[in-house]
Every structure is written in structure tokens, then in C-alpha cells.
Design an enzyme around this catalytic site. Structure first.
Site, mmCIF file in Angstrom:
data_model
loop_
_atom_site.group_PDB
_atom_site.id
_atom_site.type_symbol
_atom_site.label_atom_id
_atom_site.label_comp_id
_atom_site.label_asym_id
_atom_site.label_seq_id
_atom_site.Cartn_x
_atom_site.Cartn_y
_atom_site.Cartn_z
ATOM 1 N N LYS A 22 91.728 -27.680 -55.998
ATOM 2 C CA LYS A 22 90.320 -27.535 -55.601
ATOM 3 C C LYS A 22 89.470 -28.607 -56.287
ATOM 4 C CE LYS A 22 87.599 -24.479 -57.822
ATOM 5 N NZ LYS A 22 86.358 -24.988 -58.389
ATOM 6 N N ASN A 23 89.691 -28.803 -57.593
ATOM 7 C CA ASN A 23 88.814 -29.699 -58.355
ATOM 8 C C ASN A 23 89.159 -31.174 -58.197
ATOM 9 O OD1 ASN A 23 87.369 -27.509 -59.081
ATOM 10 N ND2 ASN A 23 88.139 -27.394 -61.179
ATOM 11 N N CYS A 122 74.965 -21.047 -63.680
ATOM 12 C CA CYS A 122 75.924 -20.113 -63.068
ATOM 13 C C CYS A 122 76.329 -19.151 -64.179
ATOM 14 C CB CYS A 122 77.123 -20.867 -62.506
ATOM 15 S SG CYS A 122 78.163 -21.518 -63.798
ATOM 16 N N ARG A 127 74.846 -25.311 -67.545
ATOM 17 C CA ARG A 127 75.531 -26.422 -66.860
ATOM 18 C C ARG A 127 74.543 -27.460 -66.322
ATOM 19 N NH1 ARG A 127 80.239 -24.012 -63.322
ATOM 20 N NH2 ARG A 127 80.973 -26.155 -63.428
ATOM 21 N N VAL A 129 72.813 -31.252 -65.588
ATOM 22 C CA VAL A 129 73.373 -32.496 -65.033
ATOM 23 C C VAL A 129 72.673 -33.707 -65.649
ATOM 24 C CG1 VAL A 129 74.253 -31.544 -62.873
ATOM 25 C CG2 VAL A 129 71.838 -32.251 -63.025
ATOM 26 N N ASP A 130 72.133 -33.515 -66.860
ATOM 27 C CA ASP A 130 71.378 -34.607 -67.508
ATOM 28 C C ASP A 130 72.222 -35.853 -67.743
ATOM 29 O OD1 ASP A 130 72.708 -32.780 -69.253
ATOM 30 O OD2 ASP A 130 71.808 -33.791 -70.959
ATOM 31 N N ASP A 312 89.551 -23.765 -67.820
ATOM 32 C CA ASP A 312 89.773 -23.012 -66.575
ATOM 33 C C ASP A 312 90.981 -22.096 -66.651
ATOM 34 O OD1 ASP A 312 88.639 -25.648 -64.318
ATOM 35 O OD2 ASP A 312 87.575 -24.248 -65.622
ATOM 36 N N ARG A 404 86.803 -18.476 -53.856
ATOM 37 C CA ARG A 404 86.315 -19.855 -54.027
ATOM 38 C C ARG A 404 87.446 -20.779 -54.460
ATOM 39 N NH1 ARG A 404 81.064 -20.540 -57.483
ATOM 40 N NH2 ARG A 404 81.665 -22.634 -56.886
HETATM 41 C C1 EPZ Z 1 84.308 -29.300 -63.968
HETATM 42 O O1 EPZ Z 1 82.994 -28.782 -64.031
HETATM 43 C C2 EPZ Z 1 85.118 -28.298 -63.162
HETATM 44 N N1 EPZ Z 1 84.573 -28.211 -61.806
HETATM 45 C C3 EPZ Z 1 85.071 -26.932 -63.849
HETATM 46 O O2 EPZ Z 1 85.895 -26.034 -63.101
HETATM 47 C C4 EPZ Z 1 85.664 -27.096 -65.244
HETATM 48 O O3 EPZ Z 1 85.583 -25.865 -65.925
HETATM 49 C C5 EPZ Z 1 84.880 -28.168 -66.022
HETATM 50 O O4 EPZ Z 1 84.875 -29.401 -65.284
HETATM 51 C C6 EPZ Z 1 85.481 -28.442 -67.393
HETATM 52 O O5 EPZ Z 1 86.807 -28.860 -67.243
HETATM 53 C C7 EPZ Z 1 84.904 -29.181 -60.913
HETATM 54 O O6 EPZ Z 1 85.621 -30.109 -61.218
HETATM 55 C C8 EPZ Z 1 84.338 -29.029 -59.536
HETATM 56 P P1 EPZ Z 1 81.628 -30.683 -67.209
HETATM 57 P P2 EPZ Z 1 81.792 -29.721 -64.578
HETATM 58 O O7 EPZ Z 1 80.550 -31.567 -66.684
HETATM 59 O O8 EPZ Z 1 82.064 -31.123 -64.251
HETATM 60 C C9 EPZ Z 1 78.090 -29.980 -70.296
HETATM 61 C C10 EPZ Z 1 86.428 -24.038 -62.004
HETATM 62 O O9 EPZ Z 1 86.626 -22.903 -62.456
HETATM 63 N N2 EPZ Z 1 77.332 -30.953 -69.495
HETATM 64 O O10 EPZ Z 1 82.920 -31.285 -67.609
HETATM 65 O O11 EPZ Z 1 80.521 -29.098 -64.108
HETATM 66 C C11 EPZ Z 1 78.386 -28.701 -69.525
HETATM 67 O O12 EPZ Z 1 77.286 -27.799 -69.618
HETATM 68 C C12 EPZ Z 1 85.276 -24.867 -62.522
HETATM 69 O O13 EPZ Z 1 87.162 -24.590 -61.143
HETATM 70 C C13 EPZ Z 1 76.045 -31.298 -69.886
HETATM 71 O O14 EPZ Z 1 75.528 -30.812 -70.891
HETATM 72 O O15 EPZ Z 1 81.918 -29.535 -66.142
HETATM 73 C C14 EPZ Z 1 79.626 -28.185 -70.226
HETATM 74 O O16 EPZ Z 1 79.225 -27.487 -71.393
HETATM 75 C C15 EPZ Z 1 84.411 -24.084 -63.483
HETATM 76 N N3 EPZ Z 1 75.336 -32.196 -69.139
HETATM 77 C C16 EPZ Z 1 80.355 -29.471 -70.636
HETATM 78 O O17 EPZ Z 1 79.372 -30.518 -70.580
HETATM 79 C C17 EPZ Z 1 75.875 -32.773 -68.001
HETATM 80 O O18 EPZ Z 1 75.192 -33.603 -67.363
HETATM 81 C C18 EPZ Z 1 81.503 -29.863 -69.703
HETATM 82 O O19 EPZ Z 1 80.999 -29.806 -68.397
HETATM 83 C C19 EPZ Z 1 77.186 -32.399 -67.613
HETATM 84 C C20 EPZ Z 1 77.895 -31.502 -68.379
#
Ligand code: EPZ
Length: 427
Positions: A22-23, A122, A127, A129-130, A312, A404
Site C-alpha cells: 500500500k505504502n 488522525c 502528523r 506537513v511542515d 507500522d 484501508r
Molecule cells: C508514512 O507516513 C506511512 N504512510 C505511515 O504508514 C508510516 O507509519 C510512516 O510513514 C512512518 O513510517 C505512507 O507511506 C502513506 P512520516 P508519513 O512523515 O510519511 C513527523 C500506515 O499504517 N513529521 O515519516 O505521514 C510525523 O508527525 C501508515 O500504513 C513532521 O513533524 O510519516 C511523525 O511523527 C500510518 N512534519 C514523523 O515525522 C512533517 O512534515 C514521521 O512521519 C512530516 C512528518
């Protein structure tokens, strides 16, 4: 609202087909926006999130054709964004799936503008996106946040830059990687995510004509091109699904062969499972998993970015440790609120205490079936695992979380001996 009804205590035996990841699929789908030619993806799983992304891309102007794979697995999706008819990703679609943020980089790179709804939080955390936004600004984008939308513009096009992520972000890396393929000049991404799904996206982009060095490492170097062309790409197997079913074999004291699974994306998981008394062996078609010892042994877990133990699989590991011999400390370092499964597991008799970002699990002899509720994708499947091992009947509601990310879960499990069925709950 559907419900899953599980009667536990049946060891699982047989083969389970591991679907496409999926990811990996989600960013690969958005890569179609980077070219006016057709992108053909095979081994695509049939999941709610994939359908949501298809709807989003369709309203951007992508023509999408889906061809079912033989045996109902491994669909082929042809995506053709000949022209982009809208650069807006609306809230009603984005709020359904955070990964929608992945259209931001491609839209900006191809159309020099984008208006993408902020995804909102969520269950597992705010989460933000900064980091996506800061990196795009370094590439010359002018970005403002108004009425819950990200308004981004790069009238002269994006330009290459050296970017160092302050923390590892998977979709942040993917968004900037895609944007960089059409930027002017060279982009260097330091502290890039190394998840196999990022590598799969990079491999597909190279097939589309992108120039990327350092794939699989934490430093990606991209030479921007004027355009990308179409390509054919096969999505890698879902290592999180494979890890989930490995734990299903372990928790039921069964013996499963995970068809299509690869060891390389799960080394940290299998190393830890070996300490917990679970053996995983490579076979000609995948990976065979069963217990090495009669009892499972409690082991400590800390989630980390790849190649560490994946967040995950944290909830699934907790279900496994709930019936292990001894104690296990599980520390979640990626998300601030990813223990929503704890109270539900406790309803089944698990002995778990949470201290901040750590949970102490003291194994019990048996879990007891109970009515439980899914709260997020991976929490829901950890409750399925617990139900497979529990005495009696477990009823899981809010299955939309499960749908999902897991393709035909009950079908795959019941084919290996699980007593699991989905019932339509009226009202
Ligand atoms: C991806 O989410 C995955 N989703 C998530 O899988 C997975 O848990 C996560 O990576 C970590 O491996 C997809 O790939 C679609 P991150 P993502 O940006 O990219 C913080 C599932 O169950 N952060 O790596 O959204 C964030 O809050 C899902 O399949 C910021 O602060 O995760 C988190 O604490 C759930 N600012 C950490 O970084 C940002 O701009 C890692 O988040 C971006 C992230």
C-alpha cells in the site's frame, strides 16, 4: 457497518499471498502527474486507500483504467494524466487519506502551482506537513496557508536545492523526490527516508527518465529533467502485511509460508522475532514462519525509521507480546499517540501499562475473546491477531480502518484455518 467475528485458538497452516505494498502504491500513483504519458503499475492491491487516491487523481485529470489480476490479486492500473484539469486537492478527499499530500510535489513540479488541503490529524497523531512545505520553499516555491489549504506557486518552476530533513519523513522524502525530478538543476536530499517503499518509487521514477543517485541510502541526489515519460512498474510486496502475517503464524503457534514476501525489508523484524522464539526461513516462493520454541519469549521493541523496527508493526508486535512468556517493553518513537490498541487489548485480558511513549506488556497465558473496536489501520489488525489467539469469540467493529490497508484479510486467514468471518451489521 460490517463486523469481523473471530473464534480463536486455531493454529494457522498453509500459504498466504502477500499483496503489493500500500505504502509503495500510493506515491507511485501520484507519480503519474509528472508526465503526460501513461504510467502502468502492476501488482496493485485492491484497498480503500488506493481507490481514494484514484478518485483524487481522477479529479486532477488523470484517466485511470483498472484490470483485475488473475486470481483476484495483483491488479494493473494504467494512469494517464495527459493534461492536468485541476491543481486543487479538495478537503473532502484529502481528509479521507493523509497520503493525499503526495500530489503536492508533482503538481507543483508539472504545473508550477498547487492548492492542496491540509490533511488534518488522525488517530495516531497531529502528523504535520511542515517539512514538506519547508523543503519546497527551499526549491523556490512560494507557499501560504489559507482557509486550511496549502497555496503553492513556482512561476519560474522549481529549482534544485540541498535539503536536510531535521527528522526522517517518508512521504516528505517522496514528495520532494518527485518534485526534484522536474526541477532545474540538482537537488540533494540529506537524511532521506530509506524505507523500501521510497526505493520502489525512486526505481519507477528512473524508469520514467529521472536521474537519481543514492537510491536506498539516506542521501539522494537528483538531476532535474525537462520532462519524464511513461513507464511500466511492478509494485513491491507489502512488507508490513508480510510482518503482520508472520506474527499471525507466531501468535497461533502455526506454520505459514508468506508467498512473495522478501527478507530484505524485514530484517529488523525477523531478528527481533528470532529472539522471541519465532523462526523465519527463506523459501523458493517467499518466507516460512513458525515458532522455534513452544513458548514465545517477551522481548523489548523500539520503533525507528528504516532499517529499524517499523512503527507500522508496533501494534501487531504488542498483540504477540501479550501472550509471550515474561515481559516486553515497547517504545514508540515515531508517532505521539500510537497506543490506541492498548485499551482494546486490555479488554481481551492483556496486561499492559503505558508510561508516556513506552508500554510494558506482561504476558498472560490466554487472552479472552471480547467485543473490540478498531481505531486506526494497524491497531485494527493487532486486534485480529489477538482474536486469532484468544479463547472464545472476538467481534471487531469499525472495519473501515482495516479495509484501508489489508486486501481480503479474512479470506487469506480463513484459507489457512482461521475461524473468521465478516458479517453485515444492520443499522
Ligand atoms: C508514512 O507516513 C506511512 N504512510 C505511515 O504508514 C508510516 O507509519 C510512516 O510513514 C512512518 O513510517 C505512507 O507511506 C502513506 P512520516 P508519513 O512523515 O510519511 C513527523 C500506515 O499504517 N513529521 O515519516 O505521514 C510525523 O508527525 C501508515 O500504513 C513532521 O513533524 O510519516 C511523525 O511523527 C500510518 N512534519 C514523523 O515525522 C512533517 O512534515 C514521521 O512521519 C512530516 C512528518
Amino acid at each position: 457497518m460490517d463486523q469481523m467475528i473471530i473464534r480463536g485458538g486455531k493454529p494457522l497452516h498453509g500459504k498466504i499471498h502477500i499483496s503489493g505494498a500500500k505504502n509503495a502504491t500510493l506515491p507511485l500513483l501520484t507519480a503519474c502527474l509528472l508526465t503526460d504519458e501513461a504510467l502502468v503499475l502492476s501488482n496493485v492491491p485492491q484497498l480503500a486507500d488506493i481507490a481514494t487516491m484514484g478518485n483524487l487523481l481522477g479529479q486532477h485529470g488523470a484517466a485511470i483504467a483498472l484490470q483485475a489480476g488473475e486470481g483476484g490479486f495483483g491488479h494493473t492500473m494504467t494512469l494517464h494524466a495527459k493534461t492536468i484539469t485541476s491543481t486543487t486537492a479538495p478537503y473532502d478527499l484529502v481528509r479521507q487519506m493523509r497520503a493525499s499530500i503526495l500530489v503536492l510535489g508533482p503538481l507543483l513540479a508539472r504545473c508550477r502551482e498547487a492548492k492542496v488541503s491540509l490533511p488534518g490529524g488522525c488517530a495516531i497523531g497531529t502528523r504535520p506537513v511542515d517539512l514538506h512545505i519547508a523543503a519546497l520553499e527551499k526549491m523556490g516555491a512560494v507557499i501560504t496557508i489559507e482557509d486550511g489549504y496549502i497555496h503553492a506557486a513556482a512561476p519560474q518552476g522549481l529549482k534544485g536545492a540541498e535539503i536536510t530533513f531535521p527528522m526522517v519523513t517518508v512521504t516528505g522524502t517522496e514528495n520532494i523526490l518527485m518534485a526534484a525530478t522536474l526541477a532545474k538543476g540538482e537537488t540533494i536530499l540529506n537524511n532521506a527516508a530509506r524505507e523500501p517503499e521510497v526505493g520502489d518509487l525512486a526505481q519507477c521514477l528512473v524508469k520514467m527518465g529521472a536521474e537519481i543517485e543514492g537510491i536506498g541510502t539516506d542521501c539522494l541526489r537528483i538531476q532535474g529533467k525537462d520532462r519524464l515519460h511513461g513507464a511500466n512498474h511492478t509494485v513491491i510486496a507489502d512488507r508490513i502485511e508480510a510482518g503482520t502475517f508472520a506474527m499471525a503464524a507466531a501468535i497461533t503457534n502455526g506454520d505459514l509460508e508468506l508467498i512473495g514476501a522478501r527478507m530484505d525489508g524485514l530484517k529488523s523484524v525477523f531478528d527481533l522475532l528470532a529472539k522471541a522464539g519465532v523462526v523465519a526461513e527463506k523459501t523458493a516462493d517467499g518466507i516460512r514462519v513458525r515458532r522455534a520454541t513452544e513458548k514465545l519469549i517477551g522481548v523489548d521493541v523500539m520503533t525507528e525509521p528504516f532499517p529499524g523496527f517499523p512503527t507500522d508493526l508496533q501494534a501487531q508486535m504488542m498483540a504477540l507480546m501479550a501472550v509471550a512468556d515474561g515481559a516486553a517493553m515497547i517504545t514508540e518513537t515515531i508517532f505521539e499517540n500510537r497506543f490506541m490498541h492498548v485499551p482494546e487489548l486490555a479488554r481481551m485480558g492483556a496486561n499492559i501499562t503505558v508510561h508516556g511513549s513506552s508500554a510494558m506488556i506482561r504476558g498472560v497465558k490466554k487472552l479472552k475473546g471480547a467485543p473490540v473496536m478498531a481505531t486506526d489501520l494497524r491497531a485494527s489488525v493487532s486486534l485480529v491477531l489477538a482474536g486469532l489467539a484468544a479463547e472464545g469469540e472476538t467481534t471487531l467493529s469499525r472495519l473501515y480502518h482495516l479495509d484501508r490497508g489489508y486486501e481480503r484479510l479474512e479470506e487469506k486467514l480463513s484459507a489457512c484455518g482461521a475461524d473468521i468471518r465478516r458479517v453485515k451489521k444492520v443499522g
